[in-house]
Design a protein around this motif. Structure first.
Motif, short mmCIF file in Angstrom:
data_model
loop_
_atom_site.label_atom_id
_atom_site.label_comp_id
_atom_site.label_asym_id
_atom_site.label_seq_id
_atom_site.Cartn_x
_atom_site.Cartn_y
_atom_site.Cartn_z
N PHE A 170 0.80 -1.23 0.00
CA PHE A 170 0.00 0.00 0.00
C PHE A 170 0.83 1.28 0.00
O PHE A 170 0.28 2.36 -0.16
N GLY A 171 2.14 1.17 0.19
CA GLY A 171 2.99 2.35 0.26
C GLY A 171 3.45 2.84 -1.11
O GLY A 171 3.37 2.14 -2.11
N ILE A 172 3.91 4.09 -1.13
CA ILE A 172 4.47 4.70 -2.34
C ILE A 172 5.79 5.35 -1.94
O ILE A 172 5.80 6.27 -1.12
N THR A 173 6.88 4.84 -2.50
CA THR A 173 8.20 5.42 -2.20
C THR A 173 8.35 6.74 -2.95
O THR A 173 7.56 7.07 -3.84
N ALA A 174 9.42 7.47 -2.62
CA ALA A 174 9.69 8.74 -3.31
C ALA A 174 9.89 8.51 -4.80
O ALA A 174 9.39 9.27 -5.63
N ALA A 175 10.62 7.44 -5.15
CA ALA A 175 10.86 7.14 -6.57
C ALA A 175 9.54 6.79 -7.28
O ALA A 175 9.30 7.24 -8.41
N GLN A 176 8.71 6.00 -6.63
CA GLN A 176 7.42 5.66 -7.22
C GLN A 176 6.53 6.89 -7.34
O GLN A 176 5.78 7.02 -8.31
N SER A 177 6.62 7.79 -6.38
CA SER A 177 5.85 9.02 -6.42
C SER A 177 6.24 9.87 -7.61
O SER A 177 5.38 10.40 -8.32
N THR A 178 7.56 9.98 -7.87
CA THR A 178 8.05 10.75 -9.01
C THR A 178 7.54 10.17 -10.33
O THR A 178 7.10 10.91 -11.20
N ARG A 179 7.58 8.85 -10.45
CA ARG A 179 7.14 8.20 -11.69
C ARG A 179 5.62 8.23 -11.88
O ARG A 179 5.14 8.34 -13.00
N SER A 180 4.87 8.12 -10.78
CA SER A 180 3.42 7.97 -10.91
C SER A 180 2.65 9.28 -10.77
O SER A 180 1.51 9.37 -11.22
N GLY A 181 3.25 10.26 -10.11
CA GLY A 181 2.52 11.49 -9.83
C GLY A 181 1.67 11.42 -8.58
O GLY A 181 1.06 12.41 -8.18
N LEU A 182 1.63 10.27 -7.94
CA LEU A 182 0.90 10.12 -6.67
C LEU A 182 1.79 10.58 -5.53
O LEU A 182 3.02 10.49 -5.61
N ALA A 183 1.19 11.04 -4.46
CA ALA A 183 1.97 11.50 -3.30
C ALA A 183 2.65 10.31 -2.63
O ALA A 183 2.11 9.20 -2.60
N ALA A 184 3.86 10.53 -2.12
CA ALA A 184 4.55 9.49 -1.35
C ALA A 184 3.69 9.12 -0.16
O ALA A 184 3.00 9.97 0.43
N TYR A 185 3.70 7.83 0.20
CA TYR A 185 2.85 7.36 1.30
C TYR A 185 3.58 6.24 2.01
O TYR A 185 4.03 5.27 1.40
N SER A 186 3.70 6.37 3.32
CA SER A 186 4.42 5.38 4.13
C SER A 186 3.52 4.93 5.28
O SER A 186 3.51 5.55 6.34
N PRO A 187 2.78 3.84 5.08
CA PRO A 187 1.86 3.38 6.12
C PRO A 187 2.60 2.75 7.30
O PRO A 187 3.69 2.21 7.14
N SER A 188 1.99 2.83 8.45
CA SER A 188 2.51 2.19 9.66
C SER A 188 1.82 0.85 9.86
O SER A 188 0.76 0.60 9.29
N GLY A 189 2.40 0.00 10.70
CA GLY A 189 1.77 -1.27 11.01
C GLY A 189 0.46 -1.06 11.76
O GLY A 189 0.28 -0.06 12.46
N GLY A 190 -0.44 -1.99 11.60
CA GLY A 190 -1.73 -1.92 12.28
C GLY A 190 -2.74 -2.82 11.61
O GLY A 190 -2.40 -3.65 10.77
N LEU A 191 -4.00 -2.65 11.96
CA LEU A 191 -5.05 -3.45 11.34
C LEU A 191 -5.11 -3.14 9.86
O LEU A 191 -5.04 -1.99 9.45
N LYS A 192 -5.23 -4.19 9.05
CA LYS A 192 -5.28 -4.04 7.59
C LYS A 192 -6.69 -4.21 7.06
O LYS A 192 -7.11 -3.49 6.17
N ASP A 193 -7.43 -5.19 7.59
CA ASP A 193 -8.78 -5.42 7.09
C ASP A 193 -9.65 -6.07 8.16
O ASP A 193 -9.16 -6.57 9.16
N VAL A 194 -10.95 -6.04 7.89
CA VAL A 194 -11.95 -6.73 8.71
C VAL A 194 -12.83 -7.51 7.74
O VAL A 194 -13.20 -6.99 6.69
N ARG A 195 -13.14 -8.77 8.10
CA ARG A 195 -13.92 -9.62 7.21
C ARG A 195 -15.12 -10.21 7.95
O ARG A 195 -15.01 -10.60 9.11
#
Length: 124
Positions: free
Chosen positions: A49-74
């Protein structure tokens, strides 16, 4: 039920925790429900789910660095129906919803999914 998954080549840790309940409605019909969640560490959430700085540059999406925690509920429900001593039908529907940092990732378009299964069984 608790399931812990470790991957030896990376520092990824997933912990699944859930509970199930089932009951026989009639001698031929059984109903079950399940509620579960997945906790993931930051390395796993960054990988998916994260976006590194390099990926951000290539994609135009903002860099994103998620922390550990709950991912989903089913949440799921299933029905098992015995047609004859040999033949049975099973149907199941489940809904999974992303939560926490996984849900807020810029790459996520669908926050939840619904899946279904219909199966025919034969017992020897």
């Amino acid at each position: 039920m608790v399931r812990v998954v470790r991957f030896p080549c990376v520092q990824v840790l997933l912990v699944d925790v859930g509970a199930s309940w089932s009951t026989s409605v009639t001698p031929a019909l059984r109903v079950a429900t399940t509620l579960a969640t997945t906790w993931a560490n930051g390395e796993h959430l960054q990988e998916y789910f994260g976006i590194t700085a390099a990926q951000s540059t290539r994609s135009g999406l903002a860099a994103y660095s998620p922390s550990g925690g709950l991912k989903d509920v089913r949440l799921g429900v299933s029905l098992f129906y015995r047609l004859t001593p040999e033949w049975s039908l099973t149907g199941a529907v489940s809904h999974s919803e992303l939560v926490g940092d996984a849900r807020h990732s810029p790459i996520v378009r669908e926050k939840g999914t619904v899946t279904g299964v219909l199966a025919v069984g034969y017992s020897f």
